[in-house]
Design a protein around this motif. Structure first.
Motif, PDB file in Angstrom:
ATOM      1  N   ASP A 143       0.642  -1.071  -0.270  1.00 28.11           N
ATOM      2  CA  ASP A 143       0.012   0.000  -0.063  1.00 28.11           C
ATOM      3  C   ASP A 143       0.851   1.090   0.024  1.00 28.11           C
ATOM      4  O   ASP A 143       1.235   1.650   1.118  1.00 28.11           O
ATOM      5  CB  ASP A 143      -0.702   0.024   1.187  1.00 28.11           C
ATOM      6  N   VAL A 144       1.244   1.858  -1.044  1.00 25.10           N
ATOM      7  CA  VAL A 144       2.075   2.777  -1.231  1.00 25.10           C
ATOM      8  C   VAL A 144       1.547   4.287  -1.114  1.00 25.10           C
ATOM      9  O   VAL A 144       1.990   5.016  -0.860  1.00 25.10           O
ATOM     10  CB  VAL A 144       3.004   2.780  -2.599  1.00 25.10           C
ATOM     11  N   THR A 145       0.209   4.330  -1.760  1.00 23.25           N
ATOM     12  CA  THR A 145      -0.424   5.610  -1.795  1.00 23.25           C
ATOM     13  C   THR A 145      -0.424   6.309  -0.349  1.00 23.25           C
ATOM     14  O   THR A 145      -0.060   7.297  -0.394  1.00 23.25           O
ATOM     15  CB  THR A 145      -1.682   5.536  -2.405  1.00 23.25           C
ATOM     16  N   GLU A 146      -0.897   5.528   0.675  1.00 21.19           N
ATOM     17  CA  GLU A 146      -1.272   6.142   1.913  1.00 21.19           C
ATOM     18  C   GLU A 146       0.123   6.445   2.243  1.00 21.19           C
ATOM     19  O   GLU A 146       0.382   7.717   2.968  1.00 21.19           O
ATOM     20  CB  GLU A 146      -1.738   5.118   2.870  1.00 21.19           C
ATOM     21  N   SER A 147       1.264   5.572   2.293  1.00 21.44           N
ATOM     22  CA  SER A 147       2.486   6.085   2.907  1.00 21.44           C
ATOM     23  C   SER A 147       3.278   7.234   2.184  1.00 21.44           C
ATOM     24  O   SER A 147       3.765   8.022   2.754  1.00 21.44           O
ATOM     25  CB  SER A 147       3.466   4.877   3.053  1.00 21.44           C
ATOM     26  N   HIS A 148       3.177   7.235   0.760  1.00 23.10           N
ATOM     27  CA  HIS A 148       3.523   8.376   0.033  1.00 23.10           C
ATOM     28  C   HIS A 148       2.789   9.787   0.572  1.00 23.10           C
ATOM     29  O   HIS A 148       3.472  10.830   0.674  1.00 23.10           O
ATOM     30  CB  HIS A 148       3.297   8.107  -1.369  1.00 23.10           C
ATOM     31  N   ARG A 149       1.360   9.527   0.850  1.00 21.71           N
ATOM     32  CA  ARG A 149       0.765  10.668   1.018  1.00 21.71           C
ATOM     33  C   ARG A 149       1.168  11.257   2.409  1.00 21.71           C
ATOM     34  O   ARG A 149       1.496  12.455   2.629  1.00 21.71           O
ATOM     35  CB  ARG A 149      -0.781  10.247   1.053  1.00 21.71           C
ATOM     36  N   LEU A 150       1.496  10.201   3.562  1.00 15.80           N
ATOM     37  CA  LEU A 150       1.943  10.661   4.730  1.00 15.80           C
ATOM     38  C   LEU A 150       3.051  11.626   4.840  1.00 15.80           C
ATOM     39  O   LEU A 150       3.610  12.437   5.452  1.00 15.80           O
ATOM     40  CB  LEU A 150       1.833   9.382   5.673  1.00 15.80           C
ATOM     41  N   ALA A 151       4.053  10.638   3.748  1.00 14.88           N
ATOM     42  CA  ALA A 151       5.429  11.231   3.926  1.00 14.88           C
ATOM     43  C   ALA A 151       5.353  12.571   3.219  1.00 14.88           C
ATOM     44  O   ALA A 151       6.206  13.684   3.698  1.00 14.88           O
ATOM     45  CB  ALA A 151       6.293  10.405   2.886  1.00 14.88           C
ATOM     46  N   ARG A 152       4.332  12.955   2.181  1.00 17.04           N
ATOM     47  CA  ARG A 152       4.384  14.552   1.374  1.00 17.04           C
ATOM     48  C   ARG A 152       3.779  15.264   2.788  1.00 17.04           C
ATOM     49  O   ARG A 152       4.195  16.217   2.752  1.00 17.04           O
ATOM     50  CB  ARG A 152       3.408  14.311   0.483  1.00 17.04           C
ATOM     51  N   VAL A 153       2.768  14.845   3.408  1.00 14.64           N
ATOM     52  CA  VAL A 153       2.137  15.676   4.310  1.00 14.64           C
ATOM     53  C   VAL A 153       3.193  16.263   5.525  1.00 14.64           C
ATOM     54  O   VAL A 153       3.368  17.421   5.962  1.00 14.64           O
ATOM     55  CB  VAL A 153       0.912  15.094   5.139  1.00 14.64           C
ATOM     56  N   ARG A 154       4.120  15.215   6.080  1.00 10.62           N
ATOM     57  CA  ARG A 154       5.198  15.415   6.865  1.00 10.62           C
ATOM     58  C   ARG A 154       6.194  16.509   6.431  1.00 10.62           C
ATOM     59  O   ARG A 154       6.544  17.413   6.859  1.00 10.62           O
ATOM     60  CB  ARG A 154       5.868  14.300   7.270  1.00 10.62           C
ATOM     61  N   ARG A 155       6.568  16.386   4.971  1.00  9.90           N
ATOM     62  CA  ARG A 155       7.663  17.130   4.327  1.00  9.90           C
ATOM     63  C   ARG A 155       6.943  18.687   4.169  1.00  9.90           C
ATOM     64  O   ARG A 155       7.722  19.477   4.527  1.00  9.90           O
ATOM     65  CB  ARG A 155       7.601  16.471   2.977  1.00  9.90           C
ATOM     66  N   ASP A 156       5.706  18.567   3.822  1.00  7.95           N
ATOM     67  CA  ASP A 156       5.061  20.071   3.555  1.00  7.95           C
ATOM     68  C   ASP A 156       5.215  20.827   5.079  1.00  7.95           C
ATOM     69  O   ASP A 156       5.506  21.684   4.918  1.00  7.95           O
ATOM     70  CB  ASP A 156       3.926  19.831   2.867  1.00  7.95           C
ATOM     71  N   PHE A 157       4.612  20.091   6.120  1.00 11.00           N
ATOM     72  CA  PHE A 157       4.494  20.646   7.274  1.00 11.00           C
ATOM     73  C   PHE A 157       5.939  21.040   7.541  1.00 11.00           C
ATOM     74  O   PHE A 157       6.028  22.238   7.956  1.00 11.00           O
ATOM     75  CB  PHE A 157       4.008  19.272   8.306  1.00 11.00           C
ATOM     76  N   VAL A 158       7.115  20.182   7.819  1.00 15.34           N
ATOM     77  CA  VAL A 158       8.166  20.928   7.995  1.00 15.34           C
ATOM     78  C   VAL A 158       8.804  22.163   7.077  1.00 15.34           C
ATOM     79  O   VAL A 158       9.163  23.081   7.540  1.00 15.34           O
ATOM     80  CB  VAL A 158       9.273  19.472   7.940  1.00 15.34           C
ATOM     81  N   ALA A 159       8.383  21.997   5.908  1.00 16.91           N
ATOM     82  CA  ALA A 159       8.918  23.046   4.852  1.00 16.91           C
ATOM     83  C   ALA A 159       7.832  24.152   5.432  1.00 16.91           C
ATOM     84  O   ALA A 159       8.516  25.430   5.600  1.00 16.91           O
ATOM     85  CB  ALA A 159       8.685  22.788   3.460  1.00 16.91           C
ATOM     86  N   ASN A 160       6.510  24.180   5.618  1.00 17.21           N
ATOM     87  CA  ASN A 160       5.863  25.337   5.938  1.00 17.21           C
ATOM     88  C   ASN A 160       6.384  26.049   7.394  1.00 17.21           C
ATOM     89  O   ASN A 160       6.359  27.101   7.358  1.00 17.21           O
ATOM     90  CB  ASN A 160       4.313  25.098   6.206  1.00 17.21           C
ATOM     91  N   VAL A 161       6.508  25.213   8.374  1.00 17.12           N
ATOM     92  CA  VAL A 161       6.980  25.691   9.661  1.00 17.12           C
ATOM     93  C   VAL A 161       8.337  26.061   9.512  1.00 17.12           C
ATOM     94  O   VAL A 161       8.354  27.412   9.963  1.00 17.12           O
ATOM     95  CB  VAL A 161       7.078  24.381  10.475  1.00 17.12           C
TER      96      VAL A 161
END
Ligand code: ADP
Length: 281
Positions: A24-42
């Motif tokens: 199941d790659v879609t969910e783990s890719h999505r979570l990784a992207r959310v985490r990355r975007d969060f760090v980038a925004n902060v």
């Protein structure tokens, strides 16, 4: 019919049998992207207030200049105020570095594999890195020398490669004593270019060698803190190396110095062959 998000991959076992792997790659890719975007925004949001803090600390440093003429006339309050201003300036500069390195790391994690690799003239990159680090190397009377073939090209992104080599050279300087030498050596084969950054510094203990490429890992907290480091420099180098299809390694002996080797492709990457066996749903 596979449910949404399943990545199916057929693996040939022999000429007649095929196994199917599912993940199941879609969910783990999505979570990784959310985490990355969060760090980038902060990180991005923190840049402005940290920049303001640095400017205010500089203004305070100007306002608390100590008169050299009459040391006995310097009030204790003024001396204390200046000391605090220096601390604020130092710590806000460190926070600024931390935030830009976090931002850099999240950008690198979002750009795998590297888009549009181009030929990168390494002599130029190395000359620029040596120039960029001259203030810190000469402050410790460290000689930075380079030896390698003229005109060597790596394939990738010039500013990422410059960042990786800069981080290695800055570390070599930071973890070395005065009056030592940092040697950059480049070797080229058909497929790879290797750049060694060797120092005569404090070295790394065997139990730390495997961990220093992890984010925020430092071989010795107290020792590292006095260099003003963030613990992210080598994680950035590792990402840059892997995004280029290369790698970074280290050999070191405690007390005897370290050699970091950055390996980069010497050829343009082959166009990815269409994979008839991988289907993402
Ligand atoms: P830092 O900002 O702490 O230097 P890095 O990610 O660049 O973070 O390095 C991680 C740790 O690896 C450092 O804290 C240090 O303990 C060790 N290290 C890195 N480069 C060297 C070197 N050239 N010599 C000795 N130790 C090193």
């Amino acid at each position: 019919q596979a449910p949404l998000g399943l990545h199916l991959r057929a693996v040939a076992l022999n000429s007649t049998h095929v196994a199917v792997e599912a993940a199941d790659v879609t969910e783990s890719h999505r979570l990784a992207r959310v985490r990355r975007d969060f760090v980038a925004n902060v990180s991005h949001e923190l840049k402005t207030p940290i920049g303001a803090l640095q400017l205010l600390a500089e203004a305070l440093l100007d306002a608390t200049q100590l008169p050299d003429s009459a040391p006995e006339a310097q009030s204790e309050d003024l001396i204390a105020a200046r000391r605090f201003a220096e601390r604020i300036h130092h710590e806000s500069a460190r926070m600024g570095r931390l935030v830009s390195e976090l931002l850099e790391l999240s950008r690198l994690q979002g750009a795998e594999p590297l888009p549009d690799p181009e030929p990168v003239p390494l002599d130029w990159v190395i000359a620029e890195v040596v120039d960029r680090t001259r203030t810190t190397s000469s402050a410790k009377n460290i000689e930075v020398v380079y030896d390698g073939p003229k005109g060597a090209m790596a394939y990738g992104n010039d500013s990422q490669i410059a960042t990786a080599v800069t981080n290695l050279v800055e570390n070599a300087i930071a973890y070395s004593g005065e009056d030592t030498k940092v040697s950059l050596t480049m070797r080229q084969s058909d497929d790879w270019i290797e750049i060694d950054v060797a120092d005569q510094g404090i070295g790394i203990a065997p139990q730390d060698v495997d961990r220093i490429f992890e984010r925020f890992y430092r071989a010795d907290q107290a020792r590292s803190r006095s260099t003003g480091g963030t613990g992210l420099g080598l994680a950035i180098v590792k990402h840059i190396a892997t995004n280029h299809g290369g790698r970074v390694d280290v050999t070191s002996a405690l007390g005897d110095g370290s050699t970091f080797t950055l390996r980069l492709p010497a050829r343009p990457p082959e166009a990815p062959s269409p994979s008839p066996t991988a289907i993402e749903i």
